[in-house]
Design a protein around this motif. Structure first.
Motif, PDB file in Angstrom:
ATOM      1  N   THR A 210       0.756  -1.186   0.029  1.00  0.00           N
ATOM      2  CA  THR A 210      -0.018  -0.048   0.097  1.00  0.00           C
ATOM      3  C   THR A 210       0.854   1.371   0.083  1.00  0.00           C
ATOM      4  N   LEU A 211       0.403   2.389  -0.650  1.00  0.00           N
ATOM      5  CA  LEU A 211       1.133   3.525  -0.644  1.00  0.00           C
ATOM      6  C   LEU A 211       0.744   4.433   0.875  1.00  0.00           C
ATOM      7  N   ASP A 212      -0.099   3.895   1.582  1.00  0.00           N
ATOM      8  CA  ASP A 212      -0.385   4.289   2.555  1.00  0.00           C
ATOM      9  C   ASP A 212       0.027   3.551   4.078  1.00  0.00           C
ATOM     10  N   THR A 213       1.306   3.763   4.186  1.00  0.00           N
ATOM     11  CA  THR A 213       2.118   3.074   5.258  1.00  0.00           C
ATOM     12  C   THR A 213       2.111   3.458   6.671  1.00  0.00           C
ATOM     13  N   GLU A 214       1.368   4.666   6.844  1.00  0.00           N
ATOM     14  CA  GLU A 214       1.319   5.437   8.087  1.00  0.00           C
ATOM     15  C   GLU A 214       0.800   5.157   9.070  1.00  0.00           C
ATOM     16  N   THR A 215      -0.260   4.591   8.996  1.00  0.00           N
ATOM     17  CA  THR A 215      -1.221   3.868  10.076  1.00  0.00           C
ATOM     18  C   THR A 215      -1.556   2.453   9.882  1.00  0.00           C
ATOM     19  N   PRO A 216      -0.507   1.574   9.764  1.00  0.00           N
ATOM     20  CA  PRO A 216      -0.864   0.239   9.601  1.00  0.00           C
ATOM     21  C   PRO A 216      -1.913  -0.191  10.639  1.00  0.00           C
ATOM     22  N   PRO A 217      -2.752  -1.186  10.348  1.00  0.00           N
ATOM     23  CA  PRO A 217      -3.685  -2.102  11.421  1.00  0.00           C
ATOM     24  C   PRO A 217      -2.718  -2.642  12.109  1.00  0.00           C
ATOM     25  N   GLU A 218      -3.203  -3.061  13.305  1.00  0.00           N
ATOM     26  CA  GLU A 218      -2.192  -3.665  14.273  1.00  0.00           C
ATOM     27  C   GLU A 218      -1.645  -5.011  13.665  1.00  0.00           C
ATOM     28  N   GLY A 219      -0.639  -5.368  14.120  1.00  0.00           N
ATOM     29  CA  GLY A 219       0.058  -6.554  13.295  1.00  0.00           C
ATOM     30  C   GLY A 219       0.375  -6.698  11.940  1.00  0.00           C
ATOM     31  N   VAL A 220      -0.054  -5.640  11.218  1.00  0.00           N
ATOM     32  CA  VAL A 220       0.126  -5.670   9.710  1.00  0.00           C
ATOM     33  C   VAL A 220       1.484  -5.031   9.334  1.00  0.00           C
ATOM     34  N   PHE A 221       2.384  -5.745   8.431  1.00  0.00           N
ATOM     35  CA  PHE A 221       3.372  -5.222   7.877  1.00  0.00           C
ATOM     36  C   PHE A 221       2.905  -4.520   6.788  1.00  0.00           C
ATOM     37  N   CYS A 222       3.399  -3.159   6.522  1.00  0.00           N
ATOM     38  CA  CYS A 222       3.096  -2.505   5.588  1.00  0.00           C
ATOM     39  C   CYS A 222       4.219  -2.064   4.567  1.00  0.00           C
ATOM     40  N   PHE A 223       4.246  -2.295   3.205  1.00  0.00           N
ATOM     41  CA  PHE A 223       5.111  -1.862   2.443  1.00  0.00           C
ATOM     42  C   PHE A 223       4.720  -1.509   1.282  1.00  0.00           C
ATOM     43  N   ASP A 224       5.474  -0.315   0.665  1.00  0.00           N
ATOM     44  CA  ASP A 224       5.294   0.262  -0.485  1.00  0.00           C
ATOM     45  C   ASP A 224       6.381   0.052  -1.867  1.00  0.00           C
ATOM     46  N   ALA A 225       7.494  -0.695  -1.299  1.00  0.00           N
ATOM     47  CA  ALA A 225       8.501  -1.100  -2.333  1.00  0.00           C
ATOM     48  C   ALA A 225       8.914  -2.573  -2.030  1.00  0.00           C
ATOM     49  N   TRP A 226       9.016  -3.178  -3.106  1.00  0.00           N
ATOM     50  CA  TRP A 226       9.189  -4.804  -3.029  1.00  0.00           C
ATOM     51  C   TRP A 226      10.446  -5.268  -2.140  1.00  0.00           C
ATOM     52  N   ASP A 227      11.426  -4.509  -2.150  1.00  0.00           N
ATOM     53  CA  ASP A 227      12.777  -4.631  -1.476  1.00  0.00           C
ATOM     54  C   ASP A 227      12.297  -4.535   0.122  1.00  0.00           C
ATOM     55  N   ALA A 228      11.554  -3.924   0.609  1.00  0.00           N
ATOM     56  CA  ALA A 228      11.146  -3.698   1.766  1.00  0.00           C
ATOM     57  C   ALA A 228      10.498  -5.162   2.333  1.00  0.00           C
ATOM     58  N   LEU A 229       9.648  -5.708   1.519  1.00  0.00           N
ATOM     59  CA  LEU A 229       9.068  -7.033   1.901  1.00  0.00           C
ATOM     60  C   LEU A 229      10.046  -7.990   2.183  1.00  0.00           C
ATOM     61  N   VAL A 230      10.994  -8.141   0.996  1.00  0.00           N
ATOM     62  CA  VAL A 230      12.028  -9.089   1.094  1.00  0.00           C
ATOM     63  C   VAL A 230      12.884  -9.121   2.245  1.00  0.00           C
ATOM     64  N   ASP A 231      13.297  -7.845   2.596  1.00  0.00           N
ATOM     65  CA  ASP A 231      14.180  -7.541   3.770  1.00  0.00           C
ATOM     66  C   ASP A 231      13.513  -8.185   5.112  1.00  0.00           C
ATOM     67  N   TRP A 232      12.380  -7.375   5.003  1.00  0.00           N
ATOM     68  CA  TRP A 232      11.564  -8.142   6.292  1.00  0.00           C
ATOM     69  C   TRP A 232      11.248  -9.533   6.344  1.00  0.00           C
ATOM     70  N   LEU A 233      11.127 -10.069   5.264  1.00  0.00           N
ATOM     71  CA  LEU A 233      10.767 -11.783   5.389  1.00  0.00           C
ATOM     72  C   LEU A 233      12.010 -12.339   5.430  1.00  0.00           C
ATOM     73  N   LEU A 234      13.073 -11.914   4.986  1.00  0.00           N
ATOM     74  CA  LEU A 234      14.264 -12.672   5.178  1.00  0.00           C
ATOM     75  C   LEU A 234      15.238 -12.440   6.398  1.00  0.00           C
ATOM     76  N   ALA A 235      14.603 -11.352   6.999  1.00  0.00           N
ATOM     77  CA  ALA A 235      15.438 -10.942   8.278  1.00  0.00           C
ATOM     78  C   ALA A 235      14.913 -11.893   9.318  1.00  0.00           C
ATOM     79  N   ARG A 236      13.867 -12.416   9.231  1.00  0.00           N
ATOM     80  CA  ARG A 236      13.044 -13.285  10.427  1.00  0.00           C
ATOM     81  C   ARG A 236      13.981 -14.379  10.769  1.00  0.00           C
TER      82      ARG A 236
END
Ligand SMILES: [Mg+2]
Length: 236
Positions: A210-236
């Motif tokens: 989503t482009l609206d990453t400011e107020t994520p619902p609780e427990g939701v990871f928000c991303f607006d660039a694909w790199d951010a998803l990969v970094d988040w997932l691979l760092a787990r």
């Protein structure tokens, strides 16, 4: 602080406007119709046609989702209503729909960033696709991009299950197909209504594109660039 991430065992991706750029394809296909049928549509701004079509299509899909319309009704009515709204009488809705589907197919795009992220995630986790849509159309998309299909452990299409996201039954069906408990599933999707609400309601983890990453619902990871998803997932 106790913020150990919950384990993820399986990642489901949404297809339209997540892996593939559906909105671009829709807008471009309507642009093609605007040119092809210029004698009847050329006097109207393309943006008006795109916005009007989109508004009607959303309402018709909600009715289809509620079981009030059949597929063929949606396909015909979206152009009947568009022509009505635009006060264009000399064109047939069925002809326009056929031309639209042919052009829509030509404009599907699997963007480079989405592609790289999809493969990076699939190298690390088993992956699936969970999508709302007509069976024939969604299969055609995967035929166009076989590199997606090849990596899928599961493919769940609403048309084939009989329920659309955010209905809990399609998420339950997808969890069963993956052989994974809901809390160990991650869904990656763009729609607040279909994806975020559906996944959270089913007890899944959620990554919201989503482009609206400011107020994520609780427990939701928000991303607006694909790199951010990969970094988040691979760092787990
Ligand atoms: Mg989507």
């Amino acid at each position: 602080m106790n913020c150990k991430p919950k384990p993820i065992q399986f990642v489901y991706f949404d297809l339209d406007d997540t892996l593939l750029d559906h909105r671009h394809a829709e807008r471009s296909a309507l642009g093609d119709l605007h040119r092809t049928y210029g004698a009847h549509l050329g006097h109207l701004p393309l943006e008006q046609i795109q916005e009007t079509y989109h508004a009607h299509n959303v309402v018709l899909w909600q009715k289809y989702s509620a079981g009030e319309l059949r597929q063929e009704d949606v396909r015909r009515l979206r152009f009947e209503r568009l022509l009505e709204s635009l006060a264009v009488e000399a064109l047939e809705a069925d002809v326009l729909n056929e031309a639209y589907m042919e052009r829509y197919t030509q404009h599907w795009v699997f963007g480079e960033a989405a592609r790289a992220a999809f493969h990076a995630v699939a190298d690390r986790y088993p992956v699936g696709v969970l999508t709302n849509g007509f069976s024939e159309v969604q299969h055609a998309k995967l035929d166009r991009f076989p590199e997606i299909r090849k990596r899928l452990g599961t493919l769940v299409i609403s048309d084939e299950v009989g329920y659309m996201k955010p209905h809990p039954r399609i998420f339950a069906h997808a969890a069963e197909a993956a052989g994974t408990p809901p809390e160990a599933l991650l869904y990656v999707g763009d729609s607040y209504h279909s994806d975020v609400q559906g996944a959270l309601g089913a007890g899944w983890q959620m990554a919201w594109f989503t482009l609206d990453t400011e107020t994520p619902p609780e427990g939701v990871f928000c991303f607006d660039a694909w790199d951010a998803l990969v970094d988040w997932l691979l760092a787990r």
